[in-house]
Design an enzyme around this catalytic site. Structure first.
Site, mmCIF file in Angstrom:
data_model
loop_
_atom_site.group_PDB
_atom_site.id
_atom_site.type_symbol
_atom_site.label_atom_id
_atom_site.label_comp_id
_atom_site.label_asym_id
_atom_site.label_seq_id
_atom_site.Cartn_x
_atom_site.Cartn_y
_atom_site.Cartn_z
ATOM 1 C CD GLU A 278 -1.148 -1.778 4.484
ATOM 2 O OE1 GLU A 278 -1.035 -0.957 5.406
ATOM 3 O OE2 GLU A 278 -1.596 -2.933 4.647
ATOM 4 C CD GLU B 79 1.016 -6.109 4.797
ATOM 5 O OE1 GLU B 79 0.328 -5.893 5.825
ATOM 6 O OE2 GLU B 79 1.832 -5.297 4.336
HETATM 7 O O1 AHR Z 1 1.907 -6.493 8.841
HETATM 8 C C1 AHR Z 1 1.850 -5.383 9.693
HETATM 9 C C2 AHR Z 1 1.531 -4.095 8.938
HETATM 10 O O2 AHR Z 1 0.235 -4.180 8.432
HETATM 11 C C3 AHR Z 1 2.364 -3.793 7.714
HETATM 12 O O3 AHR Z 1 3.532 -3.131 8.007
HETATM 13 C C4 AHR Z 1 1.461 -2.905 6.923
HETATM 14 O O4 AHR Z 1 1.692 -2.979 5.558
HETATM 15 C C5 AHR Z 1 0.067 -3.317 7.331
HETATM 16 O O5 AHR Z 1 -0.717 -2.257 7.690
#
Ligand code: AHR
Length: 499
Positions: free
Chosen positions: A173, A292
């Protein structure tokens, strides 16, 4: 309308199933690792301190590739801290989650845990506070067989065989202002390209994931992907997508249609990647790693447990307790990932244990399944062979966020012998009778038919009531003359297996 029709065309193949689509994510965050997968004092712990009751649930969940060690955590991660004799490992501050990292679990222990669960490691490198050299060092430590300083260090630490990690994420990210060391697309694209080029010089068969956007609502969404890929296209294999959903302001109707946002997200990233590829006259297509995705009541966390000045080891963070409605949305998101499997080649449910997770644990106590466990585990177990995109003829309903949304969604898989139909009913009031023309699958019998629904769409499994919500038999399923007839309860996710 309380009826819908679906027809399955055996030729409408999206892609052969790659089981990496059933990946998950373990981050050094809250109680995911410590007091989650790892708790040396627990009655089920093995010699490494890993809870075997959790291992059993992970196997039942059917998750495959596991992304590690973050997440935001990776942007401050010094991998060297996490290897070698445990009593000599430094204790550090983790700035991402404002907590204390003891480094008692690291690259080698986690690789051993993956062997217990039968999963593959997807490793992320730190491009927040570190760069090319640290990435290359971790690659040498992990994958080089022997005879170099770092591979011999791994062997001296007790891991003789290399970990042979194939998939690597180039940071995490990096578009997010919350990320330690976040960058502009231009700066990140250049760093990612150089890191990827160097890593592939060491091993040209690595599969590298460049950071896409942290969400489709990021102000730089689209432009970020374009700029990053203009730099890194020829060096990487995947671009990442991250998306979290939650019900907002009591608007269940829009929430149940969340997969429309995921569809838009995927289509936009595919179009952008192909635009760059065409401009560069490249022969290759970039794949998507949806590394994610989940339900996350982020707004509520920002107002509560994350705002805490203490530095704690394994604090209770992001411990969402999921409802039936959440599980239905999650099941629908899986349908969307499968329907786009020609481009979404890998995905990671974020996360696996305790932290926005399908599996919960108590220290010294039980491990149990959240509602979201069920659609994931059944889909992972029943999906085989090829993904087919069915034609769906169903009514619609009006949502505040997405406008008109179909009431029913579905995807089909088949390997010729076994097939599965996955279905969602988004109606809050009506059961929907669906006829599915499965003649082209040659199915003769229904071998399993389950549904996740409840009179109370907000029912949950908790420590005190761990089995409040579970799968139910889907009643009244008929397969006759190549037509499957099912009645889907309101707000439900269902799966029917055929042989
Ligand atoms: O999954 C929780 C968080 O969400 C992770 O650390 C991050 O990559 C995202 O913002």
């Amino acid at each position: 309308m309380t009826e819908a029709r679906i027809s399955v065309d055996r030729e409408a193949v999206v892609a052969p199933l790659n089981r990496r689509i059933f990946g998950s994510f373990v981050e050094h965050l809250g109680r995911c690792v410590y007091d989650g997968i790892y708790e040396p004092g627990h009655p089920t712990a093995n010699e490494d301190g890993f809870r075997l009751d959790v291992v059993e649930l992970v196997k039942e969940l059917g998750s495959t590739t596991i992304r590690y060690p973050g997440g935001n955590f990776v942007s401050g991660f010094r991998w060297e801290d996490s290897v070698g004799p445990r009593d000599q490992r430094p204790v550090r501050r983790d700035l991402a989650w404002h907590s204390i990292e003891t480094n008692q679990v690291g690259v080698d222990e986690f690789s051993r845990w993956l062997k217990l669960t039968g999963s593959e490691l997807m490793m992320a490198v730190n491009l927040g506070t570190r760069g090319i050299e640290a990435a290359l060092d971790l690659l040498e430590y992990s994958n080089h067989p022997s005879g170099t300083a770092l591979s011999d260090q791994r062997i001296a630490n007790g891991t003789v065989e290399p970990h042979n990690i194939r998939m690597w994420c180039l940071g995490n990210e990096m578009d997010g202002p919350w990320q330690t060391g976040y960058m502009t697309a231009d700066d990140y694209g250049k760093l990612a390209a150089r890191t990827a080029q160097a890593m592939k010089t060491a091993d040209r068969d690595l599969e590298l994931v460049v950071c896409g956007s942290s969400g489709s609502s990021m102000p730089t969404f689209g432009d970020w992907e374009r700029t990053v890929l203009e730099h890194a296209y020829e060096h990487v294999d995947y671009i990442s997508c991250h998306a979290y959903y939650q019900e907002r302001g009591g608007d269940l109707g829009s929430y149940l249609a969340s997969s429309l946002d995921m569809q838009y997200f995927i289509e936009t990233v595919v179009a952008t990647a192909d635009h760059v590829g065409n401009k560069l006259k490249s022969k290759k297509k970039i794949k998507l790693s949806f590394d994610e995705w989940n339900i996350w009541y982020l707004d509520e966390h920002q107002a509560s447990d994350e705002v805490n000045d203490e530095w704690r080891v394994a604090p209770r963070q992001l411990e969402d307790v999921y409802s039936v409605a959440d599980a239905v949305v999650l099941g629908n998101l899986m349908i969307t990932l499968l329907k786009n499997h020609d481009r979404v080649a890998s995905a990671s449910l974020a996360q696996l244990v305790n932290v926005i997770a399908p599996i919960m644990t108590e220290p010294g106590g039980d491990a149990w399944r959240q509602t979201t466990f069920f659609p994931f585990s059944v889909t992972s177990r029943l999906a085989k062979g090829e993904i087919l995109k069915p034609r769906i003829d169903a009514g619609t309903y009006e949502t505040k966020v997405y406008g008109e949304a179909p009431l029913v969604d579905s995807v089909v898989t088949t390997d010729g012998a076994d097939s599965a139909v996955f279905l969602v009913n988004r109606s809050q009031t009506e059961a929907i009778t669906v006829t599915v023309n499965v003649a082209e699958l040659g199915a003769q019998t229904v071998t399993e038919a389950v549904t996740l629904w409840d009179d109370d769409v907000y029912a949950k499994n908790t420590l005190a009531d761990q089995n409040r919500v579970g799968l139910k038999d889907l009643e009244g399923v008929v397969l006759q003359g190549g037509v499957l007839t099912v009645t889907l309860p309101p707000v439900s996710w269902s799966a029917v297996a055929l042989a």
